[in-house]
Design a protein around this motif. Sequence first.
Motif, PDB file in Angstrom:
ATOM      1  N   TYR A   1     -16.165  -3.325 -46.761  1.00  0.00           N
ATOM      2  CA  TYR A   1     -16.687  -1.964 -46.879  1.00  0.00           C
ATOM      3  C   TYR A   1     -17.995  -1.826 -46.097  1.00  0.00           C
ATOM      4  CZ  TYR A   1     -13.160  -1.426 -50.461  1.00  0.00           C
ATOM      5  OH  TYR A   1     -11.957  -1.374 -51.122  1.00  0.00           O
TER       6      TYR A   1
ATOM      7  N   GLU B   1     -18.760  10.337 -43.333  1.00  0.00           N
ATOM      8  CA  GLU B   1     -17.501  10.894 -42.869  1.00  0.00           C
ATOM      9  C   GLU B   1     -17.723  12.323 -42.383  1.00  0.00           C
ATOM     10  OE1 GLU B   1     -14.339  10.254 -45.637  1.00  0.00           O
ATOM     11  OE2 GLU B   1     -14.789   8.128 -45.843  1.00  0.00           O
TER      12      GLU B   1
ATOM     13  N   SER C   1     -19.311   3.077 -49.873  1.00  0.00           N
ATOM     14  CA  SER C   1     -17.932   3.341 -49.472  1.00  0.00           C
ATOM     15  C   SER C   1     -16.923   2.647 -50.379  1.00  0.00           C
ATOM     16  CB  SER C   1     -17.699   2.917 -48.019  1.00  0.00           C
ATOM     17  OG  SER C   1     -17.995   1.543 -47.835  1.00  0.00           O
TER      18      SER C   1
ATOM     19  N   ARG D   1     -16.201   8.666 -51.150  1.00  0.00           N
ATOM     20  CA  ARG D   1     -15.944   9.096 -49.783  1.00  0.00           C
ATOM     21  C   ARG D   1     -16.535  10.484 -49.581  1.00  0.00           C
ATOM     22  NH1 ARG D   1      -9.544   8.367 -48.953  1.00  0.00           N
ATOM     23  NH2 ARG D   1      -9.552   8.690 -51.201  1.00  0.00           N
TER      24      ARG D   1
ATOM     25  N   SER E   1     -13.504   6.599 -53.615  1.00  0.00           N
ATOM     26  CA  SER E   1     -13.003   5.672 -52.601  1.00  0.00           C
ATOM     27  C   SER E   1     -11.527   5.363 -52.836  1.00  0.00           C
ATOM     28  CB  SER E   1     -13.806   4.364 -52.639  1.00  0.00           C
ATOM     29  OG  SER E   1     -13.491   3.630 -53.824  1.00  0.00           O
TER      30      SER E   1
END
Length: 405
Positions: free
Chosen positions: A28, A123, A113, A117, A209
């Motif tokens: 991660y 992101e 992460s 998310r 996640s």
Amino acid sequence: MSSLPLILKVPASRKSPGERLPPLYGQYRQYEHRLPQHRWNAPSRASDPRYFWVAAYSRGSGWGNVMQEVLLNAHLSYKANRAFVFYNYTWNDDGSDYSNYNGKPIPSRVPLSALIRGPMIGESWPEDVSAPLSISEEYYHHVCKKNRRVIPRAEVHDPLPTWFASDIMKGWLDKLASVDDRTFGDKDGMRDLWPEFRHSPVLTHFAYSHLVELAFDTNREVFSPTAVLEPPLTSIPFTPSTRTAERYTELPGLLVLHVRRGDYEGHCAHLARWSSSYLAFNTLPELPDRFDPPPGGSWGHNTPENVQVYMRHCFPTVEQIIARVEEVVRLDAARGLQNVYVMTNGAAKWVDGLKAALRATGRWKNVASSRDLVLNREQKYVAQAVDMLIGQRAQVLVGNGTSGR
């Protein structure tokens, strides 16, 4: 998880043969480092975004408190049009890989992460949102080795007219607008920003996640047996346009109870002594359960009767939990409830007693708790987030108003 832990200086390379230490979530961390906005070998450019790093983010706190802080700090950064600098979920930051919690090793740091998310961890934003991408703390230190501007907390907070969240938010936005360099500030527990915050893309496009969602799918039949075939949550793509409310729809028939135990008894007694109210978002006016501290206490002291009122809300007995559930099931919003799930850190014997008492009412088809979940090695240390996802999808959630989780 509120007390400071003992530190274990145990490098992974020195573990004894056969010893099983917690995972360090290296894959991660690698994912975060490889985000396209992390241009490790490229020179800085004038077009690079300005950053916002909260230097004094929470350490040694439970995930519920840290998650609220991350979301609010990311929202402030979004409002200021700065790239949010996200950080690890940190139990301690002394450089050791492991800490000791209740006599057992836990990871000192978990990459965000592995838990969540969305735009707050780098992101993409939704297409209709124009904002710089978030970056990791490690990349921030790499790219901003010298050119930093420190804003002491007092510089923003001392002139504020009130401690309401709207004034705190405006104070920081005004301050950040007045400086041109990459900036980091100090932490603050911003409270009721809900009317604005509920529409922030930081929150509306948040997700858990893949690791957490996989645990949800694996244990679905434990806490809310499916009546018809439903696709696993992990089979549904998560894209920048995915809205949280559409991804995490209500599970009809599911009642979730949040029951803190362990050392929380002492914390509840402390809250009673100081006549504390419910915490942060638990005070939102649209929530049906209100709590006004009972009169009669003094600064640092309260009456035995008032202490019992606090304990009923904060650290209830099995009998009080059953009585509260019986009140809840009579509400219109509770029609059709048939499964109950207990989010708890309670001892196994105590949890078994609570489950037996719930079954004895004859009301429930299925009774389960956090201790019934089957989790792999990595999921074990993010189990708080698994519980939170289950609670978020409940038809009815009975929370603990004094807790951040």
